[in-house]
Design a protein around this motif. Structure first.
Motif, mmCIF file in Angstrom:
data_model
loop_
_atom_site.group_PDB
_atom_site.id
_atom_site.type_symbol
_atom_site.label_atom_id
_atom_site.label_comp_id
_atom_site.label_asym_id
_atom_site.label_seq_id
_atom_site.Cartn_x
_atom_site.Cartn_y
_atom_site.Cartn_z
ATOM 1 N N ILE A 65 0.810 -1.217 0.000
ATOM 2 C CA ILE A 65 0.000 0.000 0.000
ATOM 3 C C ILE A 65 0.840 1.263 0.000
ATOM 4 N N SER A 66 2.160 1.104 -0.014
ATOM 5 C CA SER A 66 3.048 2.246 -0.112
ATOM 6 C C SER A 66 4.417 1.740 -0.530
ATOM 7 N N VAL A 67 5.384 2.625 -0.562
ATOM 8 C CA VAL A 67 6.757 2.257 -0.890
ATOM 9 C C VAL A 67 7.514 2.114 0.426
ATOM 10 N N TYR A 68 8.095 0.948 0.662
ATOM 11 C CA TYR A 68 8.806 0.668 1.904
ATOM 12 C C TYR A 68 10.236 0.245 1.587
ATOM 13 N N GLY A 69 11.186 0.842 2.294
ATOM 14 C CA GLY A 69 12.591 0.501 2.105
ATOM 15 C C GLY A 69 12.878 -0.960 2.362
ATOM 16 N N GLU A 70 12.200 -1.564 3.367
ATOM 17 C CA GLU A 70 12.414 -2.976 3.683
ATOM 18 C C GLU A 70 12.018 -3.872 2.514
ATOM 19 N N VAL A 71 10.997 -3.477 1.789
ATOM 20 C CA VAL A 71 10.547 -4.254 0.638
ATOM 21 C C VAL A 71 11.470 -4.011 -0.549
ATOM 22 N N LEU A 72 11.770 -2.752 -0.829
ATOM 23 C CA LEU A 72 12.649 -2.433 -1.952
ATOM 24 C C LEU A 72 14.023 -3.086 -1.808
ATOM 25 N N SER A 73 14.554 -3.121 -0.587
ATOM 26 C CA SER A 73 15.881 -3.697 -0.382
ATOM 27 C C SER A 73 15.877 -5.211 -0.509
ATOM 28 N N ALA A 74 14.712 -5.853 -0.478
ATOM 29 C CA ALA A 74 14.614 -7.307 -0.606
ATOM 30 C C ALA A 74 14.370 -7.752 -2.039
ATOM 31 N N MET A 75 14.285 -6.823 -2.985
ATOM 32 C CA MET A 75 13.838 -7.160 -4.331
ATOM 33 C C MET A 75 14.906 -7.675 -5.282
ATOM 34 N N SER A 76 16.008 -8.167 -4.792
ATOM 35 C CA SER A 76 17.002 -8.781 -5.673
ATOM 36 C C SER A 76 16.401 -10.030 -6.308
ATOM 37 N N ILE A 77 16.586 -10.197 -7.612
ATOM 38 C CA ILE A 77 16.058 -11.389 -8.275
ATOM 39 C C ILE A 77 16.959 -12.602 -8.047
ATOM 40 N N PHE A 78 18.063 -12.424 -7.328
ATOM 41 C CA PHE A 78 19.000 -13.520 -7.105
ATOM 42 C C PHE A 78 18.998 -14.022 -5.663
ATOM 43 N N ARG A 79 18.151 -13.483 -4.816
ATOM 44 C CA ARG A 79 18.168 -13.869 -3.409
ATOM 45 C C ARG A 79 16.759 -14.244 -2.954
ATOM 46 N N SER A 80 16.657 -15.395 -2.323
ATOM 47 C CA SER A 80 15.377 -15.834 -1.767
ATOM 48 C C SER A 80 15.201 -15.262 -0.366
ATOM 49 N N HIS A 81 13.951 -15.159 0.036
ATOM 50 C CA HIS A 81 13.600 -14.648 1.354
ATOM 51 C C HIS A 81 12.587 -15.578 2.000
ATOM 52 N N GLN A 82 12.513 -15.502 3.315
ATOM 53 C CA GLN A 82 11.520 -16.260 4.075
ATOM 54 C C GLN A 82 10.299 -15.366 4.278
ATOM 55 N N PHE A 83 9.187 -15.776 3.747
ATOM 56 C CA PHE A 83 7.929 -15.056 3.910
ATOM 57 C C PHE A 83 7.057 -15.835 4.882
ATOM 58 N N GLN A 84 6.411 -15.119 5.758
ATOM 59 C CA GLN A 84 5.493 -15.733 6.707
ATOM 60 C C GLN A 84 4.211 -14.902 6.696
ATOM 61 N N ILE A 85 3.090 -15.594 6.589
ATOM 62 C CA ILE A 85 1.794 -14.949 6.638
ATOM 63 C C ILE A 85 1.067 -15.553 7.838
ATOM 64 N N ARG A 86 0.634 -14.699 8.733
ATOM 65 C CA ARG A 86 -0.038 -15.157 9.959
ATOM 66 C C ARG A 86 -1.435 -14.548 10.006
ATOM 67 N N ALA A 87 -2.403 -15.392 10.338
ATOM 68 C CA ALA A 87 -3.787 -14.939 10.413
ATOM 69 C C ALA A 87 -4.483 -15.650 11.561
ATOM 70 N N SER A 88 -5.643 -15.146 11.910
ATOM 71 C CA SER A 88 -6.474 -15.767 12.937
ATOM 72 C C SER A 88 -7.744 -16.275 12.262
ATOM 73 N N ARG A 89 -7.931 -17.583 12.307
ATOM 74 C CA ARG A 89 -9.126 -18.193 11.720
ATOM 75 C C ARG A 89 -10.190 -18.307 12.803
ATOM 76 N N GLU A 90 -11.289 -17.617 12.603
ATOM 77 C CA GLU A 90 -12.389 -17.642 13.565
ATOM 78 C C GLU A 90 -13.419 -18.673 13.130
ATOM 79 N N GLN A 91 -13.930 -19.426 14.092
ATOM 80 C CA GLN A 91 -14.984 -20.396 13.828
ATOM 81 C C GLN A 91 -16.257 -19.928 14.517
#
Length: 173
Positions: A65-91
């Motif tokens: 939703i904006s431009v973030y230095g943390e995201v821009l600095s991770a955008m090398s096409i030669f380096r993999s990153h660990q992504f984690q998505i956390r959510a709360s599933r309500e029943q």
């Protein structure tokens, strides 16, 4: 007659290499294995069949939703990153909310396309990114339901290794 059990996830947080990007992504599309299908037809067969021949390449998408230095600095096409998505599933049942369970999605991925950086007057920046995914695993309440790892030839669904016999047949790990 059983009760209707409704499960909902309406929000999440994304992390890159352990760094929280809380509130910085509008949308995340996780990767799921998709069968690569091939046609089979032969003499004497009245029809054509379609059978799995592997798993197609995996992609995920994040809409920032904006431009973030943390995201821009991770955008090398030669380096993999660990992504984690956390959510709360309500029943929910007729008794109201009956449980809140953690959903965790883990991916090893690298940026394929930083996406266009679109600016519009009086609107949030539109900044989508496409990721190439090499490893993904998904958990609900600590139970692993899916694990896929391209480089290790692993595909586990609900605890069952779908490629164990394949690896044994080809003499692999």
């Amino acid at each position: 007659m059983g009760l209707i059990d409704v499960s909902r996830i309406t929000n999440a947080n994304i992390y890159i290499d352990g760094f929280s990007l809380l509130g910085r992504a509008e949308e995340v599309e996780l990767a799921f294995p998709k069968a690569k299908m091939v046609d089979h037809k032969g003499l004497g067969m009245f029809g054509t069949g379609e059978f799995p021949a592997g798993i197609d390449k995996l992609e995920a998408k994040v809409k920032w939703i904006s431009v973030y230095g943390e995201v821009l600095s991770a955008m090398s096409i030669f380096r993999s990153h660990q992504f984690q998505i956390r959510a709360s599933r309500e029943q929910y049942t007729s008794q109201g909310r009956t449980a809140e369970l953690p959903f965790i999605g883990l991916m090893t991925a690298q940026f394929k396309d930083g996406g266009p950086l679109n600016f519009k007057q009086h609107e949030q920046v539109d900044f989508p990114s496409t990721l190439v995914v090499y490893h993904c695993e998904y958990y609900v309440a600590g139970v692993q339901y899916l694990l896929y790892d391209l480089m290790a030839n692993m595909y586990v669904v609900n605890g069952v290794d779908q490629l164990a016999q394949f690896r044994a047949n080809i003499g692999g790990i």
